[in-house]
Design an enzyme around this catalytic site. Structure first.
Site, short mmCIF file in Angstrom:
data_model
loop_
_atom_site.label_atom_id
_atom_site.label_comp_id
_atom_site.label_asym_id
_atom_site.label_seq_id
_atom_site.Cartn_x
_atom_site.Cartn_y
_atom_site.Cartn_z
N HIS A 24 0.80 -1.23 0.00
CA HIS A 24 0.00 0.00 0.00
C HIS A 24 0.84 1.29 0.00
O HIS A 24 0.56 2.23 0.76
CB HIS A 24 -0.94 0.02 1.20
CG HIS A 24 -2.03 -1.04 1.15
ND1 HIS A 24 -2.51 -1.57 -0.01
CD2 HIS A 24 -2.74 -1.65 2.16
CE1 HIS A 24 -3.46 -2.47 0.28
NE2 HIS A 24 -3.61 -2.53 1.57
N HIS A 82 -10.04 1.83 0.18
CA HIS A 82 -9.92 0.71 1.12
C HIS A 82 -11.02 0.73 2.19
O HIS A 82 -10.77 0.44 3.36
CB HIS A 82 -8.54 0.76 1.78
CG HIS A 82 -8.03 -0.55 2.27
ND1 HIS A 82 -8.73 -1.33 3.17
CD2 HIS A 82 -6.90 -1.24 1.99
CE1 HIS A 82 -8.03 -2.43 3.41
NE2 HIS A 82 -6.92 -2.39 2.71
N GLU A 104 -11.76 -3.88 -2.93
CA GLU A 104 -10.83 -2.83 -3.37
C GLU A 104 -10.59 -3.00 -4.87
O GLU A 104 -9.87 -3.91 -5.28
CB GLU A 104 -9.50 -2.98 -2.63
CG GLU A 104 -9.61 -2.99 -1.12
CD GLU A 104 -8.44 -3.72 -0.46
OE1 GLU A 104 -7.28 -3.40 -0.75
OE2 GLU A 104 -8.69 -4.63 0.34
C1 GAL Z 1 -5.68 -5.35 2.20
C2 GAL Z 1 -4.76 -6.51 2.06
C3 GAL Z 1 -4.73 -7.25 3.38
C4 GAL Z 1 -4.34 -6.33 4.51
C5 GAL Z 1 -5.21 -5.08 4.46
C6 GAL Z 1 -4.75 -4.03 5.42
O1 GAL Z 1 -5.70 -4.63 0.99
O2 GAL Z 1 -5.21 -7.36 1.03
O3 GAL Z 1 -3.82 -8.34 3.30
O4 GAL Z 1 -3.00 -6.00 4.37
O5 GAL Z 1 -5.19 -4.51 3.20
O6 GAL Z 1 -4.83 -4.45 6.72
#
Ligand code: GAL
Length: 373
Positions: free
Chosen positions: A131, A205, A338
């Site tokens: 991210h 998210h 997402e």
């Molecule tokens: C998502 C990801 C998860 C976790 C989450 C944040 O996008 O797929 O594995 O990292 O974000 O807690």
């Protein structure tokens, strides 16, 4: 006399036209100071649609922080994760409702090569970069604009991401515009440009629980994803390169299944992912790409996107976070859809490209639509 008549006609026309405008006008966006972060002012923005349903946003991470819609009895509740105060927001989970970049999802070992140059990114998830690193777009203060004369309440967030931010090349100008329609749709429009050739992947998210955020788990939510394939991953959730057909697997959501029905199955990808935490490859042959239905409240959510896929994450890492109204957000108490590109695409030349060129403008739209049935 003639003059008086003309004047009267003109006057009534003015009244009629201003009346028309009046009926079309949406409630003004309410802007309140929410906090400050690294010298920047953080606002809480409240958008109200015709039915009085509320969408609250903040320019910290261009986030959705509250979404209040009715159930089938007309009772309203907030169905997305967020915090009452800004202090709780910065101390809490990083990603709730945020716009994520420069690269939403994982890049293996935090490395990729572009035109023979190797770039190194911050490692913040096992051996990988997640991210956009710890200080990604989810944790910066965006500029806030409230455009005038829009049909519905609209807020535009903009951010200038400097060259080599989190290790990625190119100055990038990013826009994320939220529109809250009278049809209970959150329309998110992204527009992104870069000064140098780069890679990027943008998403929102938001976590949803259609019972109401903090009201139990999401295992009874009935999900449909119009995807015949998903991206198989290794133990660190990095794609192996295989796009696996969903047919005959717990990943087949082409017809409705609850999240809980197969999430405990002894299936390699379920075990590796610790549940669902995978990108589904949209078939992209219908308008609506995914739906979620929760039968107790009757709330129904539709996801519409022009992106190649969606990360369906069922909250496997959630634990004991206290959110709005002191309610707990626990294991599998929220789900994310997402929209975006596949993880680690810069290291998979056969995946849809995430390269952005300096003469291009990336434009993309995702819609989350809410109703009851
Ligand atoms: C998502 C990801 C998860 C976790 C989450 C944040 O996008 O797929 O594995 O990292 O974000 O807690």
């Amino acid at each position: 006399m003639k003059k008086l008549n003309l004047l009267l006609i003109l006057l009534s026309l003015v009244v009629i036209f201003s009346g028309c405008n009046q009926s079309k006008k949406h409630a003004p966006v309410k802007k309140e100071l929410y906090g400050t972060y690294k010298g920047g002012e953080v606002y809480l923005l409240t958008l109200t649609n015709k039915a009085g349903n509320l969408l609250k946003l903040t320019n910290f991470g261009a986030r959705i922080t509250w979404l209040e819609v009715p159930d089938k009895e007309g009772n309203k509740d907030n169905i997305t994760f967020g915090f009452d105060t800004f202090d709780e927001m910065i101390a809490g989970d990083r990603y709730f409702g945020a716009v994520v970049g420069r690269y939403a999802n994982r890049i293996a070992k935090g490395k990729f090569t572009l035109d023979g140059v190797e770039y190194t990114l911050p490692i913040n998830n096992g051996p990988n970069s997640l991210h956009g690193g710890p200080d990604g777009w989810h944790s910066v203060v965006w500029n806030t604009e409230i455009p005038e004369k829009t049909e519905f309440s609209t807020v535009k967030f903009t951010y200038m991401s400097p060259d080599m931010e989190a290790g990625y090349p190119g100055n990038m100008n990013v826009e994320a515009t939220y529109t809250w329609t009278d049809n209970n749709e959150i329309i998110i429009d992204y527009a992104v440009t870069t000064g140098k050739k780069t890679v990027f992947n943008i998403t929102n998210h938001a976590y949803f629980n259609l019972h109401g955020a903090g009201n139990g788990d999401i295992l009874d939510h009935q999900l449909v994803i119009k995807a015949s394939k998903f991206v198989a991953v290794d133990t660190f959730l990095i794609p192996t390169g295989e796009l696996r057909p969903v047919a005959g697997t717990p990943f087949d959501f082409t017809t409705p299944h609850t999240v809980g029905e197969r999430v405990g199955e002894n299936y390699d990808q379920i075990i590796l992912g610790k549940g669902y935490d995978h990108t589904f490859v949209f078939d992209n042959n219908e308008e609506v790409d995914a739906t979620v239905y929760e039968p107790v409240s009757g709330r129904f959510m539709e996801v519409i996107s022009d992106q190649p896929g969606v990360q369906f994450y069922c909250g496997n890492f959630l634990k004991g976070i206290i959110g709005h109204g002191g309610k707990p957000y626990n294991y599998r108490s929220g789900l994310c859809l997402e929209t975006g590109h596949y993880p680690d695409s810069p290291n998979h030349p056969d995946f849809p490209t995430t390269v952005l060129q300096p003469d291009e403008t990336f434009r993309s739209r995702t819609i989350y639509r809410f109703s009851v049935k």
